[in-house]
Design a protein around this motif. Structure first.
Motif, PDB file in Angstrom:
ATOM      1  N   LEU A 154       0.824  -1.202   0.000  1.00  9.74           N
ATOM      2  CA  LEU A 154       0.000   0.000   0.000  1.00  9.74           C
ATOM      3  C   LEU A 154       0.862   1.257   0.000  1.00  9.74           C
ATOM      4  CD1 LEU A 154      -2.596  -0.987   2.769  1.00  9.74           C
ATOM      5  CD2 LEU A 154      -2.647  -1.538   0.328  1.00  9.74           C
ATOM      6  N   SER A 155       0.389   2.278  -0.686  1.00  6.21           N
ATOM      7  CA  SER A 155       1.052   3.572  -0.642  1.00  6.21           C
ATOM      8  C   SER A 155       0.761   4.224   0.707  1.00  6.21           C
ATOM      9  CB  SER A 155       0.544   4.475  -1.764  1.00  6.21           C
ATOM     10  OG  SER A 155      -0.816   4.826  -1.530  1.00  6.21           O
ATOM     11  N   ALA A 156       1.481   5.283   1.034  1.00  3.70           N
ATOM     12  CA  ALA A 156       1.264   5.983   2.300  1.00  3.70           C
ATOM     13  C   ALA A 156      -0.173   6.471   2.416  1.00  3.70           C
ATOM     14  CB  ALA A 156       2.240   7.153   2.421  1.00  3.70           C
ATOM     15  N   ARG A 157      -0.705   7.021   1.335  1.00  7.50           N
ATOM     16  CA  ARG A 157      -2.076   7.518   1.342  1.00  7.50           C
ATOM     17  C   ARG A 157      -3.073   6.377   1.497  1.00  7.50           C
ATOM     18  NH1 ARG A 157      -4.158  12.028   2.784  1.00  7.50           N
ATOM     19  NH2 ARG A 157      -3.392  13.407   1.122  1.00  7.50           N
ATOM     20  N   GLU A 158      -2.822   5.242   0.843  1.00  3.51           N
ATOM     21  CA  GLU A 158      -3.709   4.086   0.962  1.00  3.51           C
ATOM     22  C   GLU A 158      -3.727   3.567   2.396  1.00  3.51           C
ATOM     23  OE1 GLU A 158      -3.297   2.402  -3.629  1.00  3.51           O
ATOM     24  OE2 GLU A 158      -2.075   1.531  -2.025  1.00  3.51           O
ATOM     25  N   ARG A 159      -2.585   3.633   3.083  1.00  2.64           N
ATOM     26  CA  ARG A 159      -2.547   3.205   4.484  1.00  2.64           C
ATOM     27  C   ARG A 159      -3.403   4.125   5.351  1.00  2.64           C
ATOM     28  NH1 ARG A 159       3.741   1.528   5.853  1.00  2.64           N
ATOM     29  NH2 ARG A 159       4.180   0.473   3.883  1.00  2.64           N
ATOM     30  N   GLU A 160      -3.344   5.414   5.094  1.00  6.67           N
ATOM     31  CA  GLU A 160      -4.155   6.366   5.846  1.00  6.67           C
ATOM     32  C   GLU A 160      -5.636   6.075   5.639  1.00  6.67           C
ATOM     33  OE1 GLU A 160      -1.704  10.523   6.065  1.00  6.67           O
ATOM     34  OE2 GLU A 160      -2.526   9.985   4.107  1.00  6.67           O
ATOM     35  N   VAL A 161      -6.017   5.883   4.387  1.00 11.98           N
ATOM     36  CA  VAL A 161      -7.404   5.594   4.058  1.00 11.98           C
ATOM     37  C   VAL A 161      -7.825   4.264   4.692  1.00 11.98           C
ATOM     38  CG1 VAL A 161      -9.010   5.032   2.185  1.00 11.98           C
ATOM     39  CG2 VAL A 161      -7.401   6.940   1.926  1.00 11.98           C
ATOM     40  N   MET A 162      -6.954   3.260   4.600  1.00  7.38           N
ATOM     41  CA  MET A 162      -7.241   1.942   5.158  1.00  7.38           C
ATOM     42  C   MET A 162      -7.558   2.026   6.643  1.00  7.38           C
ATOM     43  SD  MET A 162      -5.649  -0.533   7.247  1.00  7.38           S
ATOM     44  CE  MET A 162      -3.885  -0.307   7.036  1.00  7.38           C
ATOM     45  N   ARG A 163      -6.759   2.740   7.408  1.00 10.38           N
ATOM     46  CA  ARG A 163      -6.966   2.825   8.857  1.00 10.38           C
ATOM     47  C   ARG A 163      -8.280   3.537   9.197  1.00 10.38           C
ATOM     48  NH1 ARG A 163      -1.221   2.779   8.795  1.00 10.38           N
ATOM     49  NH2 ARG A 163      -0.411   1.237  10.296  1.00 10.38           N
ATOM     50  N   LEU A 164      -8.582   4.603   8.471  1.00  6.81           N
ATOM     51  CA  LEU A 164      -9.816   5.334   8.741  1.00  6.81           C
ATOM     52  C   LEU A 164     -11.059   4.515   8.379  1.00  6.81           C
ATOM     53  CD1 LEU A 164      -8.797   8.914   7.537  1.00  6.81           C
ATOM     54  CD2 LEU A 164      -9.042   8.104   9.889  1.00  6.81           C
ATOM     55  N   ILE A 165     -11.027   3.870   7.238  1.00  5.23           N
ATOM     56  CA  ILE A 165     -12.147   3.017   6.823  1.00  5.23           C
ATOM     57  C   ILE A 165     -12.329   1.871   7.812  1.00  5.23           C
ATOM     58  CG2 ILE A 165     -12.930   1.356   5.082  1.00  5.23           C
ATOM     59  CD1 ILE A 165     -13.447   4.199   4.258  1.00  5.23           C
ATOM     60  N   ALA A 166     -11.224   1.256   8.235  1.00 12.40           N
ATOM     61  CA  ALA A 166     -11.286   0.136   9.178  1.00 12.40           C
ATOM     62  C   ALA A 166     -11.853   0.576  10.520  1.00 12.40           C
ATOM     63  CB  ALA A 166      -9.905  -0.482   9.361  1.00 12.40           C
ATOM     64  N   ARG A 167     -11.689   1.855  10.869  1.00 14.24           N
ATOM     65  CA  ARG A 167     -12.226   2.380  12.127  1.00 14.24           C
ATOM     66  C   ARG A 167     -13.696   2.760  12.027  1.00 14.24           C
ATOM     67  NH1 ARG A 167      -7.050   6.309  13.333  1.00 14.24           N
ATOM     68  NH2 ARG A 167      -5.660   4.673  14.137  1.00 14.24           N
ATOM     69  N   GLY A 168     -14.266   2.613  10.839  1.00 12.88           N
ATOM     70  CA  GLY A 168     -15.687   2.868  10.679  1.00 12.88           C
ATOM     71  C   GLY A 168     -16.050   4.211  10.084  1.00 12.88           C
ATOM     72  N   TYR A 169     -15.034   4.970   9.621  1.00 14.40           N
ATOM     73  CA  TYR A 169     -15.319   6.264   8.998  1.00 14.40           C
ATOM     74  C   TYR A 169     -16.080   6.059   7.683  1.00 14.40           C
ATOM     75  CZ  TYR A 169     -12.071   8.963  11.991  1.00 14.40           C
ATOM     76  OH  TYR A 169     -11.447   9.587  13.041  1.00 14.40           O
ATOM     77  N   SER A 170     -17.005   6.936   7.379  1.00 16.75           N
ATOM     78  CA  SER A 170     -17.676   6.917   6.080  1.00 16.75           C
ATOM     79  C   SER A 170     -16.734   7.499   5.030  1.00 16.75           C
ATOM     80  CB  SER A 170     -18.956   7.754   6.131  1.00 16.75           C
ATOM     81  OG  SER A 170     -18.638   9.138   6.277  1.00 16.75           O
ATOM     82  N   TYR A 171     -17.054   7.289   3.761  1.00 19.43           N
ATOM     83  CA  TYR A 171     -16.214   7.847   2.703  1.00 19.43           C
ATOM     84  C   TYR A 171     -16.147   9.370   2.816  1.00 19.43           C
ATOM     85  CZ  TYR A 171     -16.059   3.359   0.217  1.00 19.43           C
ATOM     86  OH  TYR A 171     -15.831   2.062  -0.137  1.00 19.43           O
ATOM     87  N   LYS A 172     -17.290   9.980   3.145  1.00 16.79           N
ATOM     88  CA  LYS A 172     -17.330  11.434   3.280  1.00 16.79           C
ATOM     89  C   LYS A 172     -16.426  11.902   4.416  1.00 16.79           C
ATOM     90  CE  LYS A 172     -20.540  15.299   3.926  1.00 16.79           C
ATOM     91  NZ  LYS A 172     -21.970  15.691   4.115  1.00 16.79           N
ATOM     92  N   GLU A 173     -16.457  11.169   5.537  1.00 11.78           N
ATOM     93  CA  GLU A 173     -15.625  11.537   6.689  1.00 11.78           C
ATOM     94  C   GLU A 173     -14.144  11.380   6.374  1.00 11.78           C
ATOM     95  OE1 GLU A 173     -18.643  10.420  10.375  1.00 11.78           O
ATOM     96  OE2 GLU A 173     -17.454   8.842   9.424  1.00 11.78           O
ATOM     97  N   VAL A 174     -13.798  10.329   5.627  1.00 16.67           N
ATOM     98  CA  VAL A 174     -12.400  10.135   5.228  1.00 16.67           C
ATOM     99  C   VAL A 174     -11.960  11.275   4.321  1.00 16.67           C
ATOM    100  CG1 VAL A 174     -10.783   8.665   3.961  1.00 16.67           C
ATOM    101  CG2 VAL A 174     -12.508   7.631   5.454  1.00 16.67           C
TER     102      VAL A 174
END
Length: 215
Positions: free
Chosen positions: A155-175
């Motif tokens: 994963l790229s650095a940005r993909e890791r950031e997105v991955m952690r937020l999505i895994a924590r239950g953030y919506s796409y809008k919140e991410v």
């Protein structure tokens, strides 16, 4: 106000739990078995489902079955297991199915209300007596950690950031808001993350991240 559905096969416990919830929690409905729980959860779409692990009905899978069969029809609903059991099989089963937390029925009213707010906010929660066990059960040994590092390297650095937020239950809008990117870009990153990690849904991603202590 956090909306919830209470799922337990004992009416006395459901009543007692409902009475213990504070004014920031609104109970939308109740259910006593697997099939009625799935109907209630998918129809009412609460923010949090308070779910007993052992339930009659369905295909015998209890709370974990409710999660697995409901999740494909939900968006933004979080499951919090509330059970008398603290066995390894029960905890691992519901967490792998997609639950965001697991607390015992011996928890105080304050603990339950705090746990509801915690999982509704996107974080995981476990009873103190289960915390050490959960870390042991889902923790990675040295070889597993190396495998995790290899997976994260895809994963790229940005993909890791997105991955952690999505895994924590953030919506796409919140991410998108958190990372100052567009929702379309978030969708692109999530697709890439799921493809690279060979996962099929955000709920599998949450379980994957929990197992590796990435949240």
């Amino acid at each position: 106000m956090t909306t919830v559905v209470i799922v337990d096969d004992h009416s006395i416990f459901r009543s007692g739990l409902r009475a213990s919830l504070d004014s920031s929690v609104e109970v939308l409905g109740e259910a006593a078995d697997v099939d009625s729980a799935i109907d209630a959860v998918t129809e009412l779409k609460p923010e949090v489902v308070l779910l007993d692990v052992h339930l009659p009905g369905g295909q015998g899978g209890g709370g974990a079955e409710v999660i697995r069969r409901s999740l494909p029809h939900l968006s933004g609903t979080t499951f919090l297991a509330l059970s008398v059991s603290d066995s390894a099989e029960d905890v691992v089963g519901v967490i792998r199915a997609g639950a965001r937390g697991y607390i015992t029925k011996g928890s105080s009213a304050d603990d339950v209300n705090t746990a509801i707010a915690t999982v509704a906010g996107g974080d995981a929660v476990f009873s103190p007596r289960l915390a050490g066990f959960v870390l042991d059960a889902f923790g990675a040994a040295a070889g597993e950690q190396a495998a995790t590092d290899d997976e994260l390297d895809r994963l790229s650095a940005r993909e890791r950031e997105v991955m952690r937020l999505i895994a924590r239950g953030y919506s796409y809008k919140e991410v998108a808001t958190e990372l100052f990117i567009s929702i379309k870009t978030v969708e692109t990153h999530v697709s890439a993350v799921l493809r690279k990690l060979q996962l099929s849904s955000r709920h599998e991603l949450t379980a994957w991240a929990l197992e590796r202590r990435l949240l």
